[in-house]
Design an enzyme around this catalytic site. Structure first.
Site, PDB file in Angstrom:
ATOM      1  N   GLU A 150       0.869  -1.174   0.000  1.00  0.00           N
ATOM      2  CA  GLU A 150       0.000   0.000   0.000  1.00  0.00           C
ATOM      3  C   GLU A 150       0.906   1.224   0.000  1.00  0.00           C
ATOM      4  O   GLU A 150       1.811   1.309   0.844  1.00  0.00           O
ATOM      5  CB  GLU A 150      -0.897   0.003   1.250  1.00  0.00           C
ATOM      6  CG  GLU A 150      -1.852   1.174   1.200  1.00  0.00           C
ATOM      7  CD  GLU A 150      -2.808   1.276   2.376  1.00  0.00           C
ATOM      8  OE1 GLU A 150      -2.827   0.347   3.229  1.00  0.00           O
ATOM      9  OE2 GLU A 150      -3.524   2.292   2.443  1.00  0.00           O
ATOM     10  N   ARG A 152       5.332 -13.197   9.710  1.00  0.00           N
ATOM     11  CA  ARG A 152       5.924 -11.860   9.532  1.00  0.00           C
ATOM     12  C   ARG A 152       7.351 -11.885  10.009  1.00  0.00           C
ATOM     13  O   ARG A 152       7.699 -12.662  10.898  1.00  0.00           O
ATOM     14  CB  ARG A 152       5.209 -10.865  10.451  1.00  0.00           C
ATOM     15  CG  ARG A 152       3.940 -10.300   9.970  1.00  0.00           C
ATOM     16  CD  ARG A 152       3.391  -9.371  11.048  1.00  0.00           C
ATOM     17  NE  ARG A 152       3.945  -8.023  10.918  1.00  0.00           N
ATOM     18  CZ  ARG A 152       3.488  -7.138  10.050  1.00  0.00           C
ATOM     19  NH1 ARG A 152       2.502  -7.441   9.253  1.00  0.00           N
ATOM     20  NH2 ARG A 152       4.018  -5.931   9.974  1.00  0.00           N
ATOM     21  N   LYS A 161       4.513   0.190   9.191  1.00  0.00           N
ATOM     22  CA  LYS A 161       4.551   1.511   8.566  1.00  0.00           C
ATOM     23  C   LYS A 161       3.888   2.577   9.423  1.00  0.00           C
ATOM     24  O   LYS A 161       4.330   3.719   9.445  1.00  0.00           O
ATOM     25  CB  LYS A 161       3.858   1.443   7.197  1.00  0.00           C
ATOM     26  CG  LYS A 161       4.768   0.923   6.118  1.00  0.00           C
ATOM     27  CD  LYS A 161       4.099   0.993   4.763  1.00  0.00           C
ATOM     28  CE  LYS A 161       3.106  -0.118   4.609  1.00  0.00           C
ATOM     29  NZ  LYS A 161       2.479  -0.176   3.296  1.00  0.00           N
TER      30      LYS A 161
END
Ligand code: ATP
Ligand code: MG
Length: 597
Positions: free
Chosen positions: A57, A291, A301
């Site tokens: 994104e 992750r 982020k």
């Protein structure tokens, strides 16, 4: 920062990358469960080809966790002769921006991944997604709701955990608008799109199951009304699709066979499959992997954005940041990052990787490629009393002992030298073998010298210079004849050295798990106040004047350094800035010796 106390690491450690890696250094990963799933899908005929995507994104810069995702996505495609798309997952106008798109593309390329002409944007699919939403409404599987977002979550109910960790949920309640007719829903949805209703007044929801134990399946929102300007579609749309609806259908649009993502999406998978089924589109398969979490930093982020916005760091590319741009500016190489990811492997369970292991992979790579030079960070003058003033001599220095092809260079020697202040002690502590009155040391590539004394400032008592004599018989280490000394120190000729600014770094956070914040504290309270030290006046060999941003060196005895893009200009002199990438000392081997991994 001291050594790490609790160094654990990937629970499922993979075997180091095999010979395959040599054949394709860009992105091969060791054997893993995702490759097994894909092989099985090809075998059973579920898919006849492999196509993956990396879907960032554009709401921030990439971090080292994304490097793992990239490598998983690209390597799986490559291993099975398939392709990997770069798709910007840009359906949230509030936070996205084209500057992020550019930063992401630059970092993906720098890491060595190539999406060729396969650059896609979920925002290009708005018409396609809208049509599929209409299709789902026509099937009676979606409805327009007038409840507010707050009311929707209240109606949805809450999860309750008991001591046996089995999750029970209080059942959700149906929205009073759930049973609108298909015609009414089609009409309202069209009017939502035309901008007839204010932001937040209505949503489109999937009609799934308000009693599902998985809260995500309790009639999730598919579209919301938002009058933000989107960085690509401008004001063409005032309704925006939600991630869970948009992502599987974007995957389907691109014919993605395997939609690989991190573990937090596991509970979204039933929803992913529901939308594919109801929209009757290409059945992409979602597979989750652990992750990457790294000690002493945060990989999110949202948190990194706060550090930038609230000016805890100088920017996304601050050399203390775990962003790809920060790591690059810090002196990391793409090879070191890829080798790190390949060695931690792909696991199914989340775990914390010790940052010392990342530094180990970095040193392994830098050791092979870095030219050696001498620099002095905290200069103290050494006068060679028996060397005539004005006399100069060239000594030969090896450029890289790990790489004979790197050759050697001449370094100037003269009467006045810079040495490291900590290489002299007025009164030597126990086991101190460097310079002190009466002691002998070798100057790297040069002579053995004997310390004859030192001078202090009469006012402050501070040591201002050290004195010594050289032994002409001991030049350049070739006279290792019986004159044994216990220590070799680095040095520079004062007349030839150039001034530098040097920035030393420590971990960004003072605690191993900064996300585990104690009650009442913020994650920013966990920041390490000593994460950066600026040395405004250090010295280095003259060749450093011509270093270009990104050039890497080993400063002998001090660590690996990289030329920063900054140059400090003061009083007519330009000081190139160098960042310390990592020290020479390797804590990882010690950790391994302790048998933790
Ligand atoms: P963040 O939590 O940093 O905001 P994100 O998941 O929102 O990350 P995206 O841009 O959506 O960021 O991520 C793109 C891809 O990278 C996704 O497939 C996501 O699963 C993956 N990814 C993000 N963070 C990590 C991580 N720490 N380790 C592995 N993969 C990650
Ligand atoms: Mg995301």
């Amino acid at each position: 920062m001291g050594e790490t106390q609790d160094p654990i690491v990937s629970r499922a450690r993979a075997v180091p990358a095999s010979a395959q890696e040599a054949a394709n250094p860009t992105c091969s990963m060791p054997a893993n469960f995702i490759a097994d799933f894909i092989a099985e899908d090809l075998h059973t005929g579920r898919f006849t080809y492999v196509h993956t995507r990396f879907p960032p994104e554009p709401n921030g810069w990439l971090h080292i966790g994304h490097c793992k995702a990239l490598m998983v996505d690209f390597s799986m495609a490559e291993q099975f002769g398939g392709k990997c798309n770069l798709r910007f997952d840009d359906t949230n106008p509030e936070k996205e921006d084209s500057s992020y798109v550019e930063a992401i593309k630059r970092d993906v390329r720098w890491l060595g991944f190539d999406w060729e002409d396969r650059e896609y944007y979920a925002s290009d699919y708005y018409d396609y997604l809208y049509k599929l939403a209409v299709k789902i409404i026509k099937k009676g599987k979606a409805y327009v709701d007038d409840l507010s977002e707050a009311a929707i979550s209240e109606y949805r109910g809450t999860a309750v955990e008991d001591k046996t960790t089995i999750t029970h949920t209080l059942s959700g309640r149906n929205s009073p608008y759930r049973d609108r007719t298909v015609e009414e829903n089609l009409d309202l949805f069209a009017r939502m799109r035309q901008g007839e209703f204010p932001d937040g007044a209505k949503t489109l929801r999937a009609k799934i199951d308000m009693a599902s134990p998985n809260l995500l399946l309790r009639d999730p929102v598919m579209y919301r009304i938002r009058r933000d300007t989107h960085y690509r579609t401008g004001t063409a749309w005032c309704i925006y699709p939600m991630y869970d609806f948009q992502h599987p259908l974007s995957d389907a649009k691109e014919g993605i066979t395997h939609s690989l993502c991190s573990l937090e999406y596991e509970i979204h998978r039933p929803l992913y499959e529901w939308f594919i089924r109801e929209a009757e589109v290409f059945p992409s398969r979602q597979i989750e992997f652990a992750r990457l979490n790294l000690s002493y930093t945060v990989l999110s982020k949202r948190y990194l954005l706060r550090l930038v916005q609230e000016k805890y760091v100088a920017g996304w590319d601050d050399p203390r940041m775990p962003t790809i741009a920060g790591l690059r500016r810090r002196g990391y190489t793409p090879e070191a990052l890829r080798s790190f990811i390949a060695q931690i492997g792909i696991a199914k369970n989340d775990s914390m990787v010790d940052i010392a292991f990342l530094e180990y992979c970095l040193r392994e790579d830098l050791n092979k490629r870095s030219l050696r030079v001498m620099a002095v960070l905290r200069p103290l003058k050494l006068i060679i009393e028996n060397w005539e003033p004005g006399r100069e001599e060239a000594l030969e220095a090896v450029n890289n002992p790990e790489d004979p092809g790197a050759g050697s260079r001449q370094i100037p020697f003269s009467r006045e030298l810079w040495i490291e202040a900590e290489d002299f002690a007025e009164v030597p502590p126990p086991k101190y073998y460097r310079l002190y009155p009466g002691n002998r040391v070798r100057l790297r590539y040069g002579y053995i010298i004997t310390c004859t004394g030192f001078d202090t400032d009469p006012l402050t008592g501070k040591i201002i210079q050290v004195r010594g004599t050289y032994d002409p018989e001991t030049r350049g280490g070739n006279a290792q004849n019986n004159r044994k000394v216990k220590s070799t120190i680095h040095w520079l000729s004062c007349n030839h050295a150039i001034p530098l600014e040097v920035r030393l770094y420590d971990y960004l956070f003072a605690v191993e798990r900064p996300m585990e914040v104690p009650p009442g504290a913020a994650f920013t309270d966990m920041l390490n106040p000593q994460s950066m030290e600026v040395i405004p006046l250090a010295y280095g060999e003259s060749c450093l004047q011509d270093a270009r941003a990104g050039d890497r060196y080993q400063f002998e005895r001090l660590g690996y350094f990289v030329r920063d893009p900054d140059t400090q200009e003061a009083g007519g002199t330009k000081k190139p800035v160098f960042n310390r990438t990592v020290g020479l000392r390797d804590t990882w081997n010690k950790i391994k010796e302790k048998g933790v991994i």
